[in-house]
Design a protein around this motif. Structure first.
Motif, PDB file in Angstrom:
ATOM      1  N   ILE A 127      40.246  34.129  47.380  1.00  0.00           N
ATOM      2  CA  ILE A 127      39.250  35.011  46.793  1.00  0.00           C
ATOM      3  C   ILE A 127      39.994  36.102  46.033  1.00  0.00           C
ATOM      4  CG2 ILE A 127      37.371  36.628  47.249  1.00  0.00           C
ATOM      5  CD1 ILE A 127      36.801  34.995  49.806  1.00  0.00           C
ATOM      6  N   ASP A 128      39.619  36.296  44.777  1.00  0.00           N
ATOM      7  CA  ASP A 128      40.260  37.299  43.928  1.00  0.00           C
ATOM      8  C   ASP A 128      39.275  38.425  43.649  1.00  0.00           C
ATOM      9  OD1 ASP A 128      42.537  35.634  43.620  1.00  0.00           O
ATOM     10  OD2 ASP A 128      41.515  34.536  42.022  1.00  0.00           O
ATOM     11  N   LEU A 129      39.760  39.656  43.828  1.00  0.00           N
ATOM     12  CA  LEU A 129      38.975  40.857  43.545  1.00  0.00           C
ATOM     13  C   LEU A 129      39.743  41.675  42.522  1.00  0.00           C
ATOM     14  CD1 LEU A 129      38.357  41.848  47.281  1.00  0.00           C
ATOM     15  CD2 LEU A 129      36.927  40.366  45.851  1.00  0.00           C
ATOM     16  N   PHE A 130      39.196  41.859  41.337  1.00  0.00           N
ATOM     17  CA  PHE A 130      39.835  42.637  40.280  1.00  0.00           C
ATOM     18  C   PHE A 130      39.025  43.907  40.046  1.00  0.00           C
ATOM     19  CE2 PHE A 130      41.265  38.349  39.436  1.00  0.00           C
ATOM     20  CZ  PHE A 130      42.612  38.528  39.153  1.00  0.00           C
ATOM     21  N   PHE A 131      39.720  45.024  39.896  1.00  0.00           N
ATOM     22  CA  PHE A 131      39.074  46.321  39.753  1.00  0.00           C
ATOM     23  C   PHE A 131      39.376  46.917  38.387  1.00  0.00           C
ATOM     24  CE2 PHE A 131      39.642  45.283  44.122  1.00  0.00           C
ATOM     25  CZ  PHE A 131      38.388  45.516  44.641  1.00  0.00           C
ATOM     26  N   PRO A 132      38.432  47.673  37.835  1.00  0.00           N
ATOM     27  CA  PRO A 132      38.584  48.183  36.475  1.00  0.00           C
ATOM     28  C   PRO A 132      39.528  49.368  36.348  1.00  0.00           C
ATOM     29  CG  PRO A 132      36.524  48.949  37.377  1.00  0.00           C
ATOM     30  CD  PRO A 132      37.123  47.996  38.387  1.00  0.00           C
ATOM     31  N   ASP A 133      39.812  50.042  37.462  1.00  0.00           N
ATOM     32  CA  ASP A 133      40.640  51.242  37.389  1.00  0.00           C
ATOM     33  C   ASP A 133      41.324  51.501  38.733  1.00  0.00           C
ATOM     34  OD1 ASP A 133      38.658  52.505  39.038  1.00  0.00           O
ATOM     35  OD2 ASP A 133      37.496  52.921  37.234  1.00  0.00           O
ATOM     36  N   GLN A 134      42.278  52.406  38.725  1.00  0.00           N
ATOM     37  CA  GLN A 134      43.054  52.713  39.919  1.00  0.00           C
ATOM     38  C   GLN A 134      42.203  53.284  41.054  1.00  0.00           C
ATOM     39  OE1 GLN A 134      46.175  51.679  40.024  1.00  0.00           O
ATOM     40  NE2 GLN A 134      46.528  52.392  42.114  1.00  0.00           N
ATOM     41  N   PRO A 135      41.287  54.239  40.789  1.00  0.00           N
ATOM     42  CA  PRO A 135      40.457  54.759  41.891  1.00  0.00           C
ATOM     43  C   PRO A 135      39.624  53.676  42.586  1.00  0.00           C
ATOM     44  CG  PRO A 135      40.333  56.241  40.013  1.00  0.00           C
ATOM     45  CD  PRO A 135      41.052  55.002  39.551  1.00  0.00           C
ATOM     46  N   SER A 136      39.071  52.752  41.823  1.00  0.00           N
ATOM     47  CA  SER A 136      38.281  51.669  42.413  1.00  0.00           C
ATOM     48  C   SER A 136      39.167  50.758  43.254  1.00  0.00           C
ATOM     49  CB  SER A 136      37.589  50.859  41.323  1.00  0.00           C
ATOM     50  OG  SER A 136      36.685  51.657  40.603  1.00  0.00           O
ATOM     51  N   PHE A 137      40.336  50.425  42.720  1.00  0.00           N
ATOM     52  CA  PHE A 137      41.286  49.598  43.472  1.00  0.00           C
ATOM     53  C   PHE A 137      41.672  50.276  44.778  1.00  0.00           C
ATOM     54  CE2 PHE A 137      45.764  48.988  44.584  1.00  0.00           C
ATOM     55  CZ  PHE A 137      45.715  47.664  44.986  1.00  0.00           C
ATOM     56  N   GLU A 138      42.006  51.551  44.726  1.00  0.00           N
ATOM     57  CA  GLU A 138      42.435  52.268  45.926  1.00  0.00           C
ATOM     58  C   GLU A 138      41.317  52.362  46.951  1.00  0.00           C
ATOM     59  OE1 GLU A 138      44.040  55.966  44.497  1.00  0.00           O
ATOM     60  OE2 GLU A 138      45.785  54.961  43.612  1.00  0.00           O
ATOM     61  N   ARG A 139      40.108  52.559  46.476  1.00  0.00           N
ATOM     62  CA  ARG A 139      38.964  52.619  47.383  1.00  0.00           C
ATOM     63  C   ARG A 139      38.805  51.293  48.123  1.00  0.00           C
ATOM     64  NH1 ARG A 139      33.116  54.924  45.590  1.00  0.00           N
ATOM     65  NH2 ARG A 139      31.970  54.436  47.478  1.00  0.00           N
ATOM     66  N   ALA A 140      38.903  50.188  47.412  1.00  0.00           N
ATOM     67  CA  ALA A 140      38.794  48.871  48.036  1.00  0.00           C
ATOM     68  C   ALA A 140      39.991  48.600  48.938  1.00  0.00           C
ATOM     69  CB  ALA A 140      38.681  47.797  46.960  1.00  0.00           C
ATOM     70  N   ARG A 141      41.169  48.903  48.464  1.00  0.00           N
ATOM     71  CA  ARG A 141      42.393  48.674  49.242  1.00  0.00           C
ATOM     72  C   ARG A 141      42.337  49.402  50.580  1.00  0.00           C
ATOM     73  NH1 ARG A 141      47.149  51.818  46.959  1.00  0.00           N
ATOM     74  NH2 ARG A 141      45.963  53.396  48.080  1.00  0.00           N
ATOM     75  N   ASP A 142      41.809  50.616  50.587  1.00  0.00           N
ATOM     76  CA  ASP A 142      41.804  51.446  51.784  1.00  0.00           C
ATOM     77  C   ASP A 142      40.574  51.236  52.673  1.00  0.00           C
ATOM     78  OD1 ASP A 142      44.168  52.443  50.737  1.00  0.00           O
ATOM     79  OD2 ASP A 142      43.240  54.275  49.971  1.00  0.00           O
ATOM     80  N   ARG A 202      46.184  38.668  53.087  1.00  0.00           N
ATOM     81  CA  ARG A 202      45.703  39.611  52.078  1.00  0.00           C
ATOM     82  C   ARG A 202      46.890  40.125  51.282  1.00  0.00           C
ATOM     83  NH1 ARG A 202      42.270  45.246  52.691  1.00  0.00           N
ATOM     84  NH2 ARG A 202      43.493  46.278  51.098  1.00  0.00           N
ATOM     85  N   PHE A 203      46.732  40.111  49.976  1.00  0.00           N
ATOM     86  CA  PHE A 203      47.775  40.583  49.077  1.00  0.00           C
ATOM     87  C   PHE A 203      47.177  41.679  48.197  1.00  0.00           C
ATOM     88  CE2 PHE A 203      48.379  36.140  50.059  1.00  0.00           C
ATOM     89  CZ  PHE A 203      49.676  36.127  50.531  1.00  0.00           C
ATOM     90  N   ASP A 204      47.723  42.882  48.284  1.00  0.00           N
ATOM     91  CA  ASP A 204      47.298  43.996  47.445  1.00  0.00           C
ATOM     92  C   ASP A 204      48.221  44.037  46.230  1.00  0.00           C
ATOM     93  OD1 ASP A 204      45.441  44.625  49.405  1.00  0.00           O
ATOM     94  OD2 ASP A 204      46.741  46.088  50.360  1.00  0.00           O
ATOM     95  N   LEU A 205      47.676  43.791  45.065  1.00  0.00           N
ATOM     96  CA  LEU A 205      48.449  43.672  43.831  1.00  0.00           C
ATOM     97  C   LEU A 205      48.168  44.877  42.942  1.00  0.00           C
ATOM     98  CD1 LEU A 205      47.532  39.930  43.405  1.00  0.00           C
ATOM     99  CD2 LEU A 205      49.649  40.847  44.376  1.00  0.00           C
ATOM    100  N   GLU A 206      48.826  45.986  43.260  1.00  0.00           N
ATOM    101  CA  GLU A 206      48.536  47.257  42.602  1.00  0.00           C
ATOM    102  C   GLU A 206      48.782  47.213  41.097  1.00  0.00           C
ATOM    103  OE1 GLU A 206      49.183  52.020  43.169  1.00  0.00           O
ATOM    104  OE2 GLU A 206      50.010  50.646  44.637  1.00  0.00           O
ATOM    105  N   ALA A 207      49.814  46.499  40.676  1.00  0.00           N
ATOM    106  CA  ALA A 207      50.159  46.463  39.251  1.00  0.00           C
ATOM    107  C   ALA A 207      49.019  45.918  38.389  1.00  0.00           C
ATOM    108  CB  ALA A 207      51.419  45.635  39.035  1.00  0.00           C
ATOM    109  N   ILE A 208      48.205  45.036  38.960  1.00  0.00           N
ATOM    110  CA  ILE A 208      47.077  44.472  38.200  1.00  0.00           C
ATOM    111  C   ILE A 208      45.726  44.890  38.798  1.00  0.00           C
ATOM    112  CG2 ILE A 208      48.384  42.535  37.264  1.00  0.00           C
ATOM    113  CD1 ILE A 208      47.054  40.765  39.415  1.00  0.00           C
ATOM    114  N   LYS A 209      45.757  45.857  39.724  1.00  0.00           N
ATOM    115  CA  LYS A 209      44.552  46.399  40.355  1.00  0.00           C
ATOM    116  C   LYS A 209      43.684  45.281  40.937  1.00  0.00           C
ATOM    117  CE  LYS A 209      43.623  48.935  36.599  1.00  0.00           C
ATOM    118  NZ  LYS A 209      44.789  48.750  35.785  1.00  0.00           N
ATOM    119  N   ALA A 210      44.313  44.473  41.802  1.00  0.00           N
ATOM    120  CA  ALA A 210      43.620  43.327  42.380  1.00  0.00           C
ATOM    121  C   ALA A 210      43.977  43.166  43.859  1.00  0.00           C
ATOM    122  CB  ALA A 210      43.984  42.062  41.622  1.00  0.00           C
ATOM    123  N   ILE A 211      43.083  42.532  44.575  1.00  0.00           N
ATOM    124  CA  ILE A 211      43.301  42.126  45.956  1.00  0.00           C
ATOM    125  C   ILE A 211      43.035  40.632  46.016  1.00  0.00           C
ATOM    126  CG2 ILE A 211      42.495  42.308  48.344  1.00  0.00           C
ATOM    127  CD1 ILE A 211      41.653  45.210  47.678  1.00  0.00           C
TER     128      ILE A 211
END
Length: 112
Positions: free
Chosen positions: A34-49, A71-80
């Motif tokens: 399952i791939d989750l892509f986020f539009p921006d850093q705040p959204s990614f961080e909210r999901a990651r945390d 689970r793989f947190d892929l910060e460079a592409i704002k994805a989980i």
């Protein structure tokens, strides 16, 4: 799907509104990703945390043990990325989603 905007409060939002892309697919006949892509850093961080997307929470949602969920947190592409075993081998009798393309649905309403 919109992300978290600057200055927006941290009230609970469903994953479907926070993520730009939520998709699932087979990773071989016995595994689902399952791939989750986020539009921006705040959204990614909210999901990651969020505890709602922890390995144990996702495992419970899919009837698995936490150790079965990767689970793989892929910060460079704002994805989980989440990987887990399928309940049935793709194409076995009783498998209603041979491509695994609908398996992300239980995550869409998760409140983050």
């Amino acid at each position: 799907m919109a992300g978290l905007r600057r200055g927006e409060s941290m009230t609970s939002l469903p994953l479907s509104q926070l993520a730009r892309v939520v998709r699932s697919k087979n990773a071989g006949p016995l595994c689902l990703t399952i791939d989750l892509f986020f539009p921006d850093q705040p959204s990614f961080e909210r999901a990651r945390d969020s505890q709602a997307l922890s390995r144990s929470a996702v495992a419970a949602l899919y009837g698995l043990e936490a150790a079965q969920v990767l689970r793989f947190d892929l910060e460079a592409i704002k994805a989980i990325k989440l990987s887990m075993p399928r309940r049935l081998c793709a194409g076995d009798p009783g498998d209603g989603d041979v491509y695994g393309a609908q398996q992300h649905a239980p995550l869409l309403d998760l409140q983050l």
